[in-house]
Design a protein around this motif. Structure first.
Motif, PDB file in Angstrom:
ATOM      1  N   LEU A 146     -20.501  -1.312 -38.311  1.00  0.00           N
ATOM      2  CA  LEU A 146     -20.347  -2.714 -38.720  1.00  0.00           C
ATOM      3  C   LEU A 146     -21.557  -3.566 -38.372  1.00  0.00           C
ATOM      4  O   LEU A 146     -21.648  -4.713 -38.813  1.00  0.00           O
ATOM      5  N   GLY A 147     -22.468  -3.022 -37.555  1.00  0.00           N
ATOM      6  CA  GLY A 147     -23.594  -3.827 -37.107  1.00  0.00           C
ATOM      7  C   GLY A 147     -23.139  -5.000 -36.256  1.00  0.00           C
ATOM      8  O   GLY A 147     -23.618  -6.130 -36.431  1.00  0.00           O
ATOM      9  N   ARG A 148     -22.219  -4.728 -35.311  1.00  0.00           N
ATOM     10  CA  ARG A 148     -21.617  -5.809 -34.527  1.00  0.00           C
ATOM     11  C   ARG A 148     -21.782  -5.534 -33.036  1.00  0.00           C
ATOM     12  O   ARG A 148     -21.447  -4.462 -32.542  1.00  0.00           O
ATOM     13  N   LEU A 149     -22.303  -6.521 -32.338  1.00  0.00           N
ATOM     14  CA  LEU A 149     -22.483  -6.471 -30.887  1.00  0.00           C
ATOM     15  C   LEU A 149     -21.385  -7.305 -30.233  1.00  0.00           C
ATOM     16  O   LEU A 149     -21.233  -8.487 -30.532  1.00  0.00           O
ATOM     17  N   THR A 150     -20.608  -6.673 -29.344  1.00  0.00           N
ATOM     18  CA  THR A 150     -19.461  -7.345 -28.723  1.00  0.00           C
ATOM     19  C   THR A 150     -19.687  -7.502 -27.229  1.00  0.00           C
ATOM     20  O   THR A 150     -20.126  -6.557 -26.554  1.00  0.00           O
ATOM     21  N   VAL A 151     -19.377  -8.697 -26.721  1.00  0.00           N
ATOM     22  CA  VAL A 151     -19.482  -9.008 -25.299  1.00  0.00           C
ATOM     23  C   VAL A 151     -18.120  -9.493 -24.810  1.00  0.00           C
ATOM     24  O   VAL A 151     -17.536 -10.410 -25.399  1.00  0.00           O
ATOM     25  N   VAL A 152     -17.600  -8.880 -23.743  1.00  0.00           N
ATOM     26  CA  VAL A 152     -16.361  -9.328 -23.122  1.00  0.00           C
ATOM     27  C   VAL A 152     -16.706  -9.892 -21.750  1.00  0.00           C
ATOM     28  O   VAL A 152     -17.064  -9.142 -20.831  1.00  0.00           O
ATOM     29  N   VAL A 153     -16.628 -11.208 -21.605  1.00  0.00           N
ATOM     30  CA  VAL A 153     -16.893 -11.853 -20.328  1.00  0.00           C
ATOM     31  C   VAL A 153     -15.623 -11.750 -19.481  1.00  0.00           C
ATOM     32  O   VAL A 153     -14.592 -12.341 -19.827  1.00  0.00           O
ATOM     33  N   LEU A 154     -15.681 -10.993 -18.399  1.00  0.00           N
ATOM     34  CA  LEU A 154     -14.489 -10.716 -17.603  1.00  0.00           C
ATOM     35  C   LEU A 154     -14.306 -11.722 -16.475  1.00  0.00           C
ATOM     36  O   LEU A 154     -13.339 -12.474 -16.456  1.00  0.00           O
ATOM     37  N   ARG A 155     -15.224 -11.775 -15.525  1.00  0.00           N
ATOM     38  CA  ARG A 155     -15.066 -12.703 -14.394  1.00  0.00           C
ATOM     39  C   ARG A 155     -16.383 -12.843 -13.636  1.00  0.00           C
ATOM     40  O   ARG A 155     -17.332 -12.086 -13.849  1.00  0.00           O
ATOM     41  N   ALA A 156     -16.401 -13.818 -12.736  1.00  0.00           N
ATOM     42  CA  ALA A 156     -17.533 -14.035 -11.841  1.00  0.00           C
ATOM     43  C   ALA A 156     -16.997 -14.178 -10.418  1.00  0.00           C
ATOM     44  O   ALA A 156     -15.803 -14.431 -10.220  1.00  0.00           O
ATOM     45  N   ARG A 157     -17.869 -14.014  -9.450  1.00  0.00           N
ATOM     46  CA  ARG A 157     -17.439 -14.150  -8.047  1.00  0.00           C
ATOM     47  C   ARG A 157     -18.591 -14.689  -7.206  1.00  0.00           C
ATOM     48  O   ARG A 157     -19.768 -14.517  -7.532  1.00  0.00           O
ATOM     49  N   GLY A 158     -18.209 -15.351  -6.136  1.00  0.00           N
ATOM     50  CA  GLY A 158     -19.196 -15.843  -5.180  1.00  0.00           C
ATOM     51  C   GLY A 158     -20.110 -16.917  -5.726  1.00  0.00           C
ATOM     52  O   GLY A 158     -21.252 -17.059  -5.267  1.00  0.00           O
ATOM     53  N   LEU A 159     -19.645 -17.710  -6.703  1.00  0.00           N
ATOM     54  CA  LEU A 159     -20.485 -18.766  -7.267  1.00  0.00           C
ATOM     55  C   LEU A 159     -20.714 -19.869  -6.244  1.00  0.00           C
ATOM     56  O   LEU A 159     -19.822 -20.205  -5.451  1.00  0.00           O
TER      57      LEU A 159
END
Length: 417
Positions: free
Chosen positions: A291-304
């Motif tokens: 499909l020519g598709r780039l997928t990003v799943v932003v899960l979580r962050a820590r210690g900000l």
């Protein structure tokens, strides 16, 4: 004259009786003909009403079905009449019907799978595979590297503002030792100081808990909260070893009084390394070459390192696609309020041709909004050798080498633009 009258009367009566008899015979023949015609229309392949011929056809059908790769069918048979019949035994352990209730089931021993009914017509077959319930594969399909799976249910009571959490079970735990005595701690993030704890189950890798827990949370704040399950093992020295965790944000769930959700999630290993100077972010990458598709799943962050830590302050992630350091497109998550450890679980897709993967890159920036001003808390760039090194380059290359798979990693945030 009298004898002639009697003879005439007898002839008239005899003629009438003969006419009635012919009429009755004609009616019965007509009725039988209509009945046979209706069955022949239903069963055009069947050319005879002979019982032995039908039994032979059924045997042939059974042999044909066995020879095919499709699932075995069961013949659907209609007897000549279903009114006031019953079952009686025959010497060959097959049954025909006698007068009684047509819906009575014979209370006899085993019968052949293709039992026969005298004078019956085969009108089709039933495929048993079409009537099977879908198999629940959550109990059997465990991916490679799986460290356990947890089942739970959630329900929210609007009037009392209570979140009801039922801890159901855990399966396929992978303890550090042969024996395992697990228990579970449940948090409602962002509050990490208080938790609820289950009972300890002794010597089992598949504990069944069936315990209920209640969290008090307002409906306004409910969708900002996240459930966190920590599964521990207690060894013989009473030390606690973390086996895995499940993070479950509530923001995408429809929680009502009459909507109890039963959910399962695979355990994940917790990142036990201390947070970096500006914190860390976890996300998944996937590329679909078809499909020519780039997928990003932003899960979580820590210690900000929040500039101002209040419940009114929102933290979000901006994902930007670049090509030759030229901005192409950006998308951002919803803001999570008042926590240095936000959970997002949001998915974004970008169009990217496979030929562009050597010059494209992704920038993920963690931003904080305070009184209309946007502050950068940290940033990370993943991409090819042209732009990155180390873990960021490894993540990008692994995504390319495993097309259509989600590749998940933690990354250290830096503060440079």
């Amino acid at each position: 004259f009298t004898e002639r009258a009697i003879a005439v009367a007898g002839a008239v009566i005899g003629g009438i009786l003969l006419f009635v008899l012919i009429g009755i015979t004609t009616y019965l023949l007509w009725k039988k003909f209509c009945c046979l015609l209706s069955y022949e229309k239903l069963t055009s392949p069947v050319k005879t009403t002979n019982a032995n011929a039908i039994f032979q056809d059924q045997t042939n059908s059974e042999m044909q079905i066995k020879s095919t790769s499709r699932s075995r069918s069961v013949p659907f048979i209609i007897p000549p009449t279903l009114h006031r019949r019953d079952w009686i035994n025959l010497t060959n352990e097959e049954q025909v019907q006698e007068d009684s209730d047509p819906y009575m089931i014979p209370q006899f021993g085993p019968r052949s799978s293709f039992h026969s009914l005298a004078g019956a017509y085969v009108v089709g077959t039933i495929n048993p595979a079409l009537y099977k319930f879908p198999e629940d594969k959550s109990e059997t399909d465990f991916p490679d590297g799986n460290i356990g799976r947890l089942w739970f249910s959630i329900e929210y009571e609007q009037e009392s503002e209570r979140l009801l959490v039922s801890l159901i079970k855990v399966r396929k735990l992978q303890p550090p030792a042969d024996s395992c005595s697990p228990f579970v701690k449940i948090y409602l993030l962002p509050d990490e100081r208080s938790y609820l704890q289950s009972k300890t189950k002794r010597r089992t890798l598949n504990p069944q808990f069936d315990e209920n827990f209640v969290f008090q949370v307002s409906s306004k704040m409910l969708l900002q909260r996240t459930l966190k399950f920590l599964v521990y093992h207690v060894d013989k020295q009473k030390k606690h070893h973390l086996l895995g965790q499940v993070i479950f944000p509530l923001k995408n769930e429809l929680l009502t009084d009459d909507n109890k959700l039963v959910i399962w999630r695979d355990l994940e290993k917790e990142n036990l390394e201390p947070p970096s100077e500006y914190g860390d972010i976890q996300f998944s990458l996937s590329y679909n070459d078809y499909l020519g598709r780039l997928t990003v799943v932003v899960l979580r962050a820590r210690g900000l390192k929040l500039q101002e830590e209040t419940h009114a302050v929102g933290v979000y992630v901006k994902v930007s696609l670049m090509n030759h350091n030229k901005f192409i497109k950006s998308k951002k998550t919803a803001a999570v309020l008042g926590t240095p450890n936000p959970v997002y679980n949001e998915t974004f897709s970008f169009k990217a041709d496979q030929t562009e993967l050597d010059t494209a890159s992704l920038s993920l920036s963690v931003l904080q909004s305070i009184k209309g001003e946007t502050l950068l808390l940290g940033r990370v760039v993943v991409g090819p050798f042209m732009y990155t090194r180390g873990k960021e380059l490894e993540h990008w290359n692994e995504m390319i080498s495993k097309p259509k798979e989600l590749v998940k990693r933690w990354h250290t945030l830096c503060h440079s633009m």
